[in-house]
Write a protein that holds these residues in place. Structure first.
Motif, mmCIF file in Angstrom:
data_model
loop_
_atom_site.group_PDB
_atom_site.id
_atom_site.type_symbol
_atom_site.label_atom_id
_atom_site.label_comp_id
_atom_site.label_asym_id
_atom_site.label_seq_id
_atom_site.Cartn_x
_atom_site.Cartn_y
_atom_site.Cartn_z
ATOM 1 N N GLN A 13 0.803 -1.229 0.000
ATOM 2 C CA GLN A 13 0.000 0.000 0.000
ATOM 3 C C GLN A 13 0.833 1.275 0.000
ATOM 4 O OE1 GLN A 13 -3.484 0.398 2.525
ATOM 5 N NE2 GLN A 13 -3.610 -1.819 2.703
ATOM 6 N N GLY A 78 -2.679 -3.262 -9.144
ATOM 7 C CA GLY A 78 -4.098 -3.000 -8.909
ATOM 8 C C GLY A 78 -4.317 -1.911 -7.883
ATOM 9 N N TYR A 79 -3.504 -1.927 -6.827
ATOM 10 C CA TYR A 79 -3.643 -0.903 -5.788
ATOM 11 C C TYR A 79 -3.333 0.487 -6.342
ATOM 12 C CZ TYR A 79 -2.580 1.992 -1.765
ATOM 13 O OH TYR A 79 -2.543 3.023 -0.870
ATOM 14 N N GLU A 81 -3.458 1.524 -9.471
ATOM 15 C CA GLU A 81 -4.494 1.939 -10.413
ATOM 16 C C GLU A 81 -5.722 2.464 -9.681
ATOM 17 O OE1 GLU A 81 -4.783 1.850 -14.078
ATOM 18 O OE2 GLU A 81 -2.682 2.148 -13.535
ATOM 19 N N GLU A 82 -6.125 1.777 -8.639
ATOM 20 C CA GLU A 82 -7.301 2.202 -7.879
ATOM 21 C C GLU A 82 -7.030 3.521 -7.160
ATOM 22 O OE1 GLU A 82 -11.134 2.205 -6.320
ATOM 23 O OE2 GLU A 82 -10.224 1.073 -7.959
ATOM 24 N N ARG A 83 -5.828 3.661 -6.616
ATOM 25 C CA ARG A 83 -5.476 4.897 -5.916
ATOM 26 C C ARG A 83 -5.464 6.080 -6.876
ATOM 27 N NH1 ARG A 83 0.389 5.053 -3.493
ATOM 28 N NH2 ARG A 83 0.803 5.236 -5.734
ATOM 29 N N ASN A 84 -4.957 5.864 -8.086
ATOM 30 C CA ASN A 84 -4.908 6.951 -9.069
ATOM 31 C C ASN A 84 -6.285 7.281 -9.622
ATOM 32 O OD1 ASN A 84 -2.148 7.133 -8.774
ATOM 33 N ND2 ASN A 84 -1.694 5.837 -10.534
ATOM 34 N N ARG A 85 -7.173 6.300 -9.598
ATOM 35 C CA ARG A 85 -8.513 6.516 -10.133
ATOM 36 C C ARG A 85 -9.315 7.457 -9.248
ATOM 37 N NH1 ARG A 85 -13.662 4.100 -10.242
ATOM 38 N NH2 ARG A 85 -13.155 2.879 -8.394
ATOM 39 N N GLU A 86 -9.068 7.449 -7.970
ATOM 40 C CA GLU A 86 -9.776 8.320 -7.037
ATOM 41 C C GLU A 86 -8.786 8.940 -6.058
ATOM 42 O OE1 GLU A 86 -13.818 7.622 -4.978
ATOM 43 O OE2 GLU A 86 -12.316 6.891 -3.562
ATOM 44 N N GLY A 233 -13.054 8.485 -9.525
ATOM 45 C CA GLY A 233 -13.828 7.496 -8.787
ATOM 46 C C GLY A 233 -15.321 7.629 -9.033
ATOM 47 N N SER A 234 -16.087 6.910 -8.238
ATOM 48 C CA SER A 234 -17.536 6.841 -8.450
ATOM 49 C C SER A 234 -18.323 7.885 -7.663
ATOM 50 C CB SER A 234 -18.037 5.446 -8.055
ATOM 51 O OG SER A 234 -17.779 5.192 -6.678
#
Length: 381
Positions: A13, A78-79, A81-86, A233-234
């Motif tokens: 992380q 994956g972590y 990518e998700e962190r950069n997405r939001e 993010g969403s």
């Protein structure tokens, strides 16, 4: 395997991707029975303790070194990518204790407004004259952004304060769409009525600011207020969907519809669909026109006035209805004079209609431009 995956997730992380990559390279060259040689790879005791947990679980499972390296690389990717997405940042107004860097409420709100290219929705209990914020909103409208605002009206709709706020906003920011939550739609709270107490701003369904601060100078500059700034993010899209759903269900309604700009009193307008506007609405007359906003997926209800050739063309970025080749287009219109380099540099005008659906453009010769008038223009006051 789940325990190993969870241990790897905890490990990667807060690690730089290059450090994780070098660990994977070392693992590929290390046999499982020699896993202790990998201990101490990171620079902090906390990270190395997490690494020991991963290596212990690896030994227990007996996976190959390539399998472990691949799993670590995949979880890390994956972590990231998700962190950069939001991205979520804390926003603070109040005493500056210098404990950690934070941004102030007014600065973040202005950034959200200034970032909007397509849509902007603001919710606040009140809006008391804040020139910097109102100026930024006006500039957003000028560049063609669809700007909507929900403010509290309960117990104030018949007061001069509320009417003056609405009149000022319509004057300073022509083109803004103001919404209210009608009393008849609110649940009885026992003592009084439910209130519009949310405070947020969302731009382009991608950037959001959720805050405790009202749109007052004290809240944005002096009070202790806290919020979060969210990019990607969403959540921004979810906020926008929630607000537009309230419009679609008529839980909140445009304040200006059926009202004059003076005194907030009702004025009766004929209500018509977009398809019959050309045949029904006479010159210089006004009507409530209903049409589909394809971008927001909501039914719009706005007051339009039939344009007359005896008047000046509506200003750029006015919401208009244009008839072209038997098709009706609704949106904010702009025009620019250009040269056709493939046709003896002939001058022409490029007209663009955007805002409620995909942008539509068409060309007019100089003679056609002189004769061109939109079918109708929205009344903003």
């Amino acid at each position: 395997m789940d325990r190993l995956s969870a241990a790897i997730f905890e490990l990667v992380q807060d690690q730089h991707p290059a450090k994780v990559k070098s660990l994977c390279t070392r693992i590929k060259a290390t046999a499982v029975d020699n896993y202790l040689s990998l201990c101490g790879h990171f620079t902090t005791d906390a990270a190395n303790k997490l690494l020991e947990g991963v290596l212990t679980e690896w030994e227990r499972l007996g996976s190959t070194n390539d399998e472990l390296a691949g799993l670590i690389a995949g979880v890390s990717f994956g972590y990231i990518e998700e962190r950069n997405r939001e991205k979520v940042d804390l926003v603070w107004t109040g005493p500056d204790l210098n404990q950690f860097p934070v941004r102030r409420s007014e600065q973040v709100l202005l950034d959200v407004i200034n970032s909007a290219n397509d849509s902007l929705f603001i919710v606040s209990f009140v809006l008391i004259n804040i020139p910097s914020v109102e100026g930024a909103i006006a500039e957003a409208v000028e560049r063609g952004v669809d700007v909507r605002m929900l403010i509290e009206s309960e117990d104030k709709e018949n007061s001069s304060d509320f009417r003056e706020t609405v009149a000022r906003l319509n004057d300073v920011i022509p083109g803004i769409i103001l919404y209210v939550w009608p009393r008849e739609n609110r649940e009885d709270a026992g003592v009084g009525f439910a209130r519009v107490h949310a405070k947020c701003a969302v731009a382009d369904k991608n950037i959001a600011f959720v805050t405790s601060a009202n749109l007052t100078s004290a809240a944005l500059d002096k009070n202790i207020e806290m919020g979060v700034h969210i990019v990607g993010g969403s959540i921004p899209d979810g906020i926008c969907c929630q607000l537009t759903s309230m419009i679609s269900s008529k839980e909140i309604i445009p304040y200006s519809v059926n009202r004059t700009s003076r005194g907030g009193k009702f004025k009766e307008y004929q209500s018509i669909s977009l398809g019959v506007l050309a045949h029904t609405l006479k010159h210089s007359k006004s009507a409530i026109v209903q049409f589909k906003n394809e971008k927001q997926d909501i039914e719009e209800t706005r007051v339009f006035s039939r344009c007359s050739e005896n008047e000046d063309k509506p200003k750029a970025n006015s919401v208009v209805v244009v008839e072209r080749d038997g098709k009706l287009m609704v949106g904010k219109y702009t025009w620019s004079r250009q040269q056709d380099m493939n046709n003896n540099e002939e001058q022409f005008y490029l007209i663009s209609i955007r805002g409620f659906s995909a942008t539509q453009s068409f060309k007019l010769t100089e003679d056609e431009w002189e004769m061109f008038y939109p079918l109708a223009v929205e009344l903003t006051q």
